[in-house]
Design a protein around this motif. Sequence first.
Motif, PDB file in Angstrom:
ATOM      1  N   ASN A  69      90.594 -38.104 -41.005  1.00 11.94           N
ATOM      2  CA  ASN A  69      91.079 -36.730 -41.040  1.00 11.94           C
ATOM      3  C   ASN A  69      90.120 -35.875 -40.226  1.00 11.94           C
ATOM      4  OD1 ASN A  69      91.720 -34.060 -41.740  1.00 11.94           O
ATOM      5  ND2 ASN A  69      92.106 -34.560 -43.887  1.00 11.94           N
ATOM      6  N   ALA A  71      89.719 -32.787 -40.198  1.00 10.75           N
ATOM      7  CA  ALA A  71      89.133 -31.738 -41.029  1.00 10.75           C
ATOM      8  C   ALA A  71      87.921 -32.270 -41.796  1.00 10.75           C
ATOM      9  CB  ALA A  71      90.182 -31.196 -42.006  1.00 10.75           C
ATOM     10  N   GLN A 150      97.921 -24.152 -46.081  1.00 12.06           N
ATOM     11  CA  GLN A 150      97.178 -25.305 -45.584  1.00 12.06           C
ATOM     12  C   GLN A 150      95.670 -25.089 -45.658  1.00 12.06           C
ATOM     13  OE1 GLN A 150      98.239 -28.512 -44.609  1.00 12.06           O
ATOM     14  NE2 GLN A 150      99.901 -27.648 -45.828  1.00 12.06           N
ATOM     15  N   THR A 154      93.683 -27.700 -48.154  1.00 15.38           N
ATOM     16  CA  THR A 154      92.620 -28.523 -47.568  1.00 15.38           C
ATOM     17  C   THR A 154      91.256 -28.141 -48.122  1.00 15.38           C
ATOM     18  OG1 THR A 154      93.975 -28.538 -45.552  1.00 15.38           O
ATOM     19  CG2 THR A 154      91.789 -29.515 -45.409  1.00 15.38           C
ATOM     20  N   LEU A 157      90.915 -30.172 -51.061  1.00 15.64           N
ATOM     21  CA  LEU A 157      90.627 -31.551 -50.676  1.00 15.64           C
ATOM     22  C   LEU A 157      89.148 -31.751 -50.366  1.00 15.64           C
ATOM     23  CD1 LEU A 157      91.666 -34.414 -49.846  1.00 15.64           C
ATOM     24  CD2 LEU A 157      91.877 -33.498 -47.518  1.00 15.64           C
ATOM     25  N   TRP A 199     102.259 -30.859 -47.831  1.00 14.44           N
ATOM     26  CA  TRP A 199     100.809 -31.083 -47.931  1.00 14.44           C
ATOM     27  C   TRP A 199     100.224 -31.933 -46.813  1.00 14.44           C
ATOM     28  CZ3 TRP A 199     103.434 -34.870 -50.808  1.00 14.44           C
ATOM     29  CH2 TRP A 199     102.770 -36.012 -51.256  1.00 14.44           C
ATOM     30  N   ILE A 201      97.439 -31.295 -44.931  1.00 14.80           N
ATOM     31  CA  ILE A 201      95.985 -31.295 -45.206  1.00 14.80           C
ATOM     32  C   ILE A 201      95.201 -32.227 -44.276  1.00 14.80           C
ATOM     33  CG2 ILE A 201      96.226 -30.517 -47.596  1.00 14.80           C
ATOM     34  CD1 ILE A 201      95.802 -33.371 -48.562  1.00 14.80           C
ATOM     35  N   ASN A 202      95.750 -32.484 -43.112  1.00 12.46           N
ATOM     36  CA  ASN A 202      95.133 -33.449 -42.189  1.00 12.46           C
ATOM     37  C   ASN A 202      95.801 -33.295 -40.823  1.00 12.46           C
ATOM     38  OD1 ASN A 202      94.433 -35.741 -40.682  1.00 12.46           O
ATOM     39  ND2 ASN A 202      94.503 -37.103 -42.429  1.00 12.46           N
ATOM     40  N   PRO A 237      94.344 -26.902 -41.757  1.00 20.71           N
ATOM     41  CA  PRO A 237      93.417 -27.847 -42.377  1.00 20.71           C
ATOM     42  C   PRO A 237      92.000 -27.773 -41.830  1.00 20.71           C
ATOM     43  CG  PRO A 237      95.519 -28.906 -42.002  1.00 20.71           C
ATOM     44  CD  PRO A 237      95.590 -27.569 -41.317  1.00 20.71           C
ATOM     45  N   GLY A 241      89.178 -27.079 -44.419  1.00 21.54           N
ATOM     46  CA  GLY A 241      88.123 -28.053 -44.646  1.00 21.54           C
ATOM     47  C   GLY A 241      86.755 -27.412 -44.647  1.00 21.54           C
TER      48      GLY A 241
END
Length: 269
Positions: A69, A71, A150, A154, A157, A199, A201-202, A237, A241
Amino acid sequence: MNRQSIGELISEAMATFIIIGLGDSVACMYVLYDPSPYANAYWGVCIAWGLSVTIAIYVTGSVSGTHANPAVTLALAMFRGFPWKKVIPYSIAQVVGAFVGAAIVYVLFAPVIDHYNQVHQLTREVGGAAGVFFTHPGSFVTPMHALVDQVILTAFLLLGIFAITEQYNEMAPGANSGALIIGLLVATIGASMGYLEAWAINPARDFGPRLFAYFAGWGSSALPAPDNYWWIPIIGPLIGGIVGAAAYQWLIYPFLPARQRAQQQPTNR
């Protein structure tokens, strides 16, 4: 570039290949079949995505650390000392792996995709079945709202990943169970917030399959996508992140008792 560096890039590509190969396949199971085996069991979709991350970590973690990923890679460079010179190569490898993963999903499900579009009188050009490859805003969600979503998703995450992998966190999972907990973290984000815009997130998870779909006949419905949505699952993301990692490093990390004890120990000379 030395042999180890090449191995790390192959590892990152393999990680996203596994995640997309399994994750987009469960998206196909969810979208393309009527009745869907997941129609009343959405948690099954979430756990399949989460376990795909877990499997990717177990397969590749010893080689590259399984960022999988961009992020994550960016956040690790900013806060955990990951070499900046590796950020772009890692990110490219992650996108390549996601692209190939989407290609495998297409090989598996192409006849089902075509049948779905035929039954629903859709074409690839208008985005028929595109959601099995990449993300898009859910009901009532505008692109700009999706950008905020997002960032927040993220951030959750990376907050979790930093906690799970922190050596001074005495509540972090032990032995090699961190991979499972990270997978459950991904599944939980999907179960609680996934309907907003699937989602992503990447950035690699979205852009790699989106790029494949562009070349596989979805054209402008993939890139640039309606309302030029393509960049939102990339920028959101990356920002999120940083936010989540910073929250952990600034609000939790300084107060970890194990870290404070380590700082108080005399240095051996």
